[in-house]
Write a protein that holds these residues in place. Structure first.
Motif, PDB file in Angstrom:
ATOM      1  N   HIS A  12       0.954  -1.212   0.079  1.00  0.00           N
ATOM      2  CA  HIS A  12       0.170  -0.099   0.119  1.00  0.00           C
ATOM      3  C   HIS A  12       1.065   1.062   0.074  1.00  0.00           C
ATOM      4  O   HIS A  12       1.731   1.420   1.249  1.00  0.00           O
ATOM      5  CB  HIS A  12      -0.910  -0.136   1.209  1.00  0.00           C
ATOM      6  CG  HIS A  12      -1.493   1.251   1.613  1.00  0.00           C
ATOM      7  ND1 HIS A  12      -2.840   1.647   1.261  1.00  0.00           N
ATOM      8  CD2 HIS A  12      -1.030   2.350   2.131  1.00  0.00           C
ATOM      9  CE1 HIS A  12      -2.988   2.697   1.742  1.00  0.00           C
ATOM     10  NE2 HIS A  12      -1.934   3.387   2.025  1.00  0.00           N
ATOM     11  N   LEU A  13       0.724   2.069  -0.889  1.00  0.00           N
ATOM     12  CA  LEU A  13       1.468   3.101  -1.159  1.00  0.00           C
ATOM     13  C   LEU A  13       0.608   4.540  -0.673  1.00  0.00           C
ATOM     14  O   LEU A  13      -0.458   4.649  -1.347  1.00  0.00           O
ATOM     15  CB  LEU A  13       2.066   3.678  -2.577  1.00  0.00           C
ATOM     16  CG  LEU A  13       3.043   2.527  -3.029  1.00  0.00           C
ATOM     17  CD1 LEU A  13       3.452   3.123  -4.626  1.00  0.00           C
ATOM     18  CD2 LEU A  13       4.471   2.614  -2.156  1.00  0.00           C
ATOM     19  N   SER A  25      -1.315   9.011  -7.410  1.00  0.00           N
ATOM     20  CA  SER A  25      -0.339  10.006  -7.496  1.00  0.00           C
ATOM     21  C   SER A  25       0.048  10.138  -9.147  1.00  0.00           C
ATOM     22  O   SER A  25       0.902   9.191  -9.410  1.00  0.00           O
ATOM     23  CB  SER A  25       0.998   9.744  -6.700  1.00  0.00           C
ATOM     24  OG  SER A  25       1.981  11.115  -6.827  1.00  0.00           O
ATOM     25  N   PRO A  26      -0.532  10.948  -9.883  1.00  0.00           N
ATOM     26  CA  PRO A  26      -0.169  10.871 -11.310  1.00  0.00           C
ATOM     27  C   PRO A  26       1.271  11.486 -11.522  1.00  0.00           C
ATOM     28  O   PRO A  26       1.368  12.320 -12.475  1.00  0.00           O
ATOM     29  CB  PRO A  26      -1.416  11.692 -11.915  1.00  0.00           C
ATOM     30  CG  PRO A  26      -1.691  12.735 -10.952  1.00  0.00           C
ATOM     31  CD  PRO A  26      -1.580  11.749  -9.502  1.00  0.00           C
ATOM     32  N   HIS A  83     -11.782  12.265  -4.307  1.00  0.00           N
ATOM     33  CA  HIS A  83     -10.582  13.082  -4.480  1.00  0.00           C
ATOM     34  C   HIS A  83      -9.221  12.424  -4.793  1.00  0.00           C
ATOM     35  O   HIS A  83      -8.273  12.975  -4.656  1.00  0.00           O
ATOM     36  CB  HIS A  83     -10.435  13.577  -2.913  1.00  0.00           C
ATOM     37  CG  HIS A  83     -11.705  14.190  -2.441  1.00  0.00           C
ATOM     38  ND1 HIS A  83     -12.354  15.558  -2.832  1.00  0.00           N
ATOM     39  CD2 HIS A  83     -12.530  13.810  -1.259  1.00  0.00           C
ATOM     40  CE1 HIS A  83     -13.362  15.579  -2.297  1.00  0.00           C
ATOM     41  NE2 HIS A  83     -13.593  14.819  -1.264  1.00  0.00           N
ATOM     42  N   HIS A  84      -9.227  11.269  -5.473  1.00  0.00           N
ATOM     43  CA  HIS A  84      -8.328  10.723  -6.018  1.00  0.00           C
ATOM     44  C   HIS A  84      -8.096  10.975  -7.726  1.00  0.00           C
ATOM     45  O   HIS A  84      -9.209  11.110  -8.304  1.00  0.00           O
ATOM     46  CB  HIS A  84      -8.274   9.198  -5.775  1.00  0.00           C
ATOM     47  CG  HIS A  84      -8.225   8.794  -4.275  1.00  0.00           C
ATOM     48  ND1 HIS A  84      -8.358   7.612  -3.892  1.00  0.00           N
ATOM     49  CD2 HIS A  84      -7.613   9.342  -3.464  1.00  0.00           C
ATOM     50  CE1 HIS A  84      -8.249   7.523  -2.652  1.00  0.00           C
ATOM     51  NE2 HIS A  84      -7.633   8.625  -2.121  1.00  0.00           N
ATOM     52  N   TRP A  88      -9.648   9.991 -14.381  1.00  0.00           N
ATOM     53  CA  TRP A  88      -9.485  10.565 -15.430  1.00  0.00           C
ATOM     54  C   TRP A  88      -7.867  10.889 -15.868  1.00  0.00           C
ATOM     55  O   TRP A  88      -7.457  11.004 -17.020  1.00  0.00           O
ATOM     56  CB  TRP A  88      -9.928  12.159 -15.109  1.00  0.00           C
ATOM     57  CG  TRP A  88      -9.133  13.142 -14.176  1.00  0.00           C
ATOM     58  CD1 TRP A  88      -9.404  12.801 -12.827  1.00  0.00           C
ATOM     59  CD2 TRP A  88      -8.122  14.071 -14.535  1.00  0.00           C
ATOM     60  NE1 TRP A  88      -8.526  14.006 -12.272  1.00  0.00           N
ATOM     61  CE2 TRP A  88      -7.732  14.419 -13.443  1.00  0.00           C
ATOM     62  CE3 TRP A  88      -7.722  14.529 -15.625  1.00  0.00           C
ATOM     63  CZ2 TRP A  88      -6.777  15.571 -13.148  1.00  0.00           C
ATOM     64  CZ3 TRP A  88      -6.616  15.628 -15.476  1.00  0.00           C
ATOM     65  CH2 TRP A  88      -6.212  16.008 -14.218  1.00  0.00           C
ATOM     66  N   ARG A  89      -7.005  10.577 -15.126  1.00  0.00           N
ATOM     67  CA  ARG A  89      -5.423  10.491 -15.153  1.00  0.00           C
ATOM     68  C   ARG A  89      -5.127   8.890 -15.428  1.00  0.00           C
ATOM     69  O   ARG A  89      -3.906   8.920 -16.144  1.00  0.00           O
ATOM     70  CB  ARG A  89      -4.533  11.010 -14.380  1.00  0.00           C
ATOM     71  CG  ARG A  89      -4.861  12.406 -14.075  1.00  0.00           C
ATOM     72  CD  ARG A  89      -4.783  13.465 -15.437  1.00  0.00           C
ATOM     73  NE  ARG A  89      -3.223  13.091 -15.967  1.00  0.00           N
ATOM     74  CZ  ARG A  89      -2.232  13.956 -15.519  1.00  0.00           C
ATOM     75  NH1 ARG A  89      -2.437  14.712 -14.473  1.00  0.00           N
ATOM     76  NH2 ARG A  89      -0.944  13.810 -15.984  1.00  0.00           N
ATOM     77  N   MET A  90      -5.765   8.017 -15.147  1.00  0.00           N
ATOM     78  CA  MET A  90      -5.267   6.634 -15.237  1.00  0.00           C
ATOM     79  C   MET A  90      -4.982   6.122 -16.680  1.00  0.00           C
ATOM     80  O   MET A  90      -4.029   5.704 -17.037  1.00  0.00           O
ATOM     81  CB  MET A  90      -6.260   5.746 -14.452  1.00  0.00           C
ATOM     82  CG  MET A  90      -5.670   4.107 -14.438  1.00  0.00           C
ATOM     83  SD  MET A  90      -6.296   3.133 -15.721  1.00  0.00           S
ATOM     84  CE  MET A  90      -7.942   2.933 -15.376  1.00  0.00           C
TER      85      MET A  90
END
Length: 302
Positions: free
Chosen positions: A164-165, A197-198, A222-223, A227-229
Motif C-alpha cells: 500500500h503506497l 499520484s499521477p 478526491h483521487h 481521469w488520469r489513469m
C-alpha cells in the motif's frame, strides 16, 4: 514451479481468468468507523455481480488483524466460481491497537510464514501474498519493521509482496528498502495505488526497477484515478512496460459495494476496462486483466 495460492488451493496462473488484482471482501479499519465490510451476504452478492461481468478471480489485500474472515472465503469462492486469494501481512501502525503490535514483536516474520504455509488462524486457509504499507512520501520505523518481516517471509515461501503506497507516494523509497537493502527480487513486488499520484516520471522509474504497478481504486473520491489513469497506463505501455501493469477495485466501505449503489467490483469491468481500451487497445487490457496477475501473484518455489 509457480502457482497462485487461492483459498481453495494452488491453481496454475493461467486459470485465474479476469482478475481484480486488489480488492476487499472483508475489511475492518479504525480509519473507517461504521463502514466495515463484514457481511457475508454482501460479499457473496458482490462476487456474483463480478462474476456476471466476466470476473474470474479477486485478490483480497486485507492483512492481519483487519477482519479478513478467512474461514468464510472458501465457501464464497466455491459458491461464486471466483478464485479468491487471501493475504497475510500488516498495515500501517495507525490500524492497530498497541496490544496487537506488542504481541507480534519478535515474531512477525514467523506469523507471516505460518499464515502462508499452514493457514490463517484455525481456518486452514493459506494466504497467497504478503501485504505491507508505506507512509506518505516516507517510511517510518513500523514500515521498515513490517517490510523486513515481509522480506524474510518471501524468502521462506516464495510469496509475492504487495505494498500500500499512501496516496500513491513513496514508491522509490519502498523499492530501495525491499529490493535494495532487503534483496527481494523486483518482480516479486507489487506497488499499489499508483493511480492516486499521477507522477508519470515516478511510475516510469518504478517500472524500470522491474516491479508490478497496480492502478487500483477506481472512482475513489478526491483521487486522480479515473481521469488520469488511462494516460498513465498508456505512457507505461508505450515505454514497453505493459506486462507490468495491474488493475484493481479496492472496495473499502460497505457503501462502496455495487450491491449498495457504489461502484464495487463490477465497475472494474463495466467502466474501467472499456475506457482503458480506448486509450491502449483491447488486447493490452485483456493481458493486464489476465496474464499479468497470473505472473504477479504466483508463488515461486523449487
Amino acid at each position: 514451479m509457480n502457482a497462485v495460492r487461492t483459498v481453495l488451493g494452488d491453481v496454475p496462473p493461467e486459470r485465474l481468468g479476469v482478475c481484480d488484482a486488489h480488492d476487499h471482501l472483508f475489511l475492518s479499519s479504525p480509519a473507517l468507523p461504521g463502514q466495515e465490510l463484514h457481511k457475508v451476504s454482501a460479499a457473496r452478492a458482490e462476487l456474483a455481480a463480478f462474476r456476471a461481468r466476466g470476473g474470474g478471480s479477486v485478490v483480497q489485500w486485507t492483512p492481519y488483524g483487519m477482519g479478513r474472515r478467512a474461514a468464510d472465503l472458501p465457501a464464497l469462492s466455491r459458491e461464486s466460481g471466483v478464485h479468491v486469494v487471501a493475504a497475510t501481512g500488516l498495515h500501517q501502525r495507525a490500524q492497530y491497537a498497541d496490544a496487537v503490535i506488542d504481541e507480534l514483536r519478535g515474531r512477525l516474520a514467523e506469523v507471516f510464514v505460518a499464515e502462508l504455509t499452514e493457514g490463517i488462524g484455525t481456518s486452514g486457509v493459506r494466504a497467497g501474498l504478503i501485504k505491507v504499507a508505506g507512509g506518505f512520501h516516507a517510511l517510518d520505523a513500523h514500515a521498515r519493521w513490517t517490510m523486513t518481516a515481509a522480506a524474510e517471509a518471501h524468502r521462506a515461501t516464495g510469496a509475492p509482496v504487495s505494498v500500500h503506497l499512501e496516496h500513491g507516494t513513496g514508491a522509490l523509497d519502498v523499492l530501495d528498502l525491499l529490493c535494495g537493502e532487503l534483496a527481494v527480487p523486483p518482480h516479486r513486488v507489487i506497488l499499489g495505488h499508483l493511480n492516486r499520484s499521477p507522477d508519470f516520471a515516478g511510475h516510469r522509474q518504478a517500472a524500470e526497477a522491474g516491479c508490478y504497478l497496480a492502478f487500483d481504486g477506481p472512482s475513489r473520491a478526491h483521487h486522480a484515478t479515473d481521469w488520469r489513469m488511462p494516460d498513465a497506463v498508456r505512457a507505461l505501455a508505450e515505454a514497453g512496460f505493459g506486462d507490468r501493469l495491474l488493475l484493481g477495485g479496492d472496495t473499502t466501505t460497505d457503501a462502496g459495494r455495487s450491491v449498495n449503489g457504489g461502484p464495487g467490483m463490477p465497475y472494474l469491468l463495466r467502466r474501467v476496462a472499456p475506457r482503458l481500451a480506448l486509450a491502449v487497445g483491447e488486447e493490452l487490457v485483456a493481458r493486464i486483466l489476465t496474464e499479468n496477475p497470473g505472473r504477479a501473484f504466483a508463488v515461486e518455489w523449487g
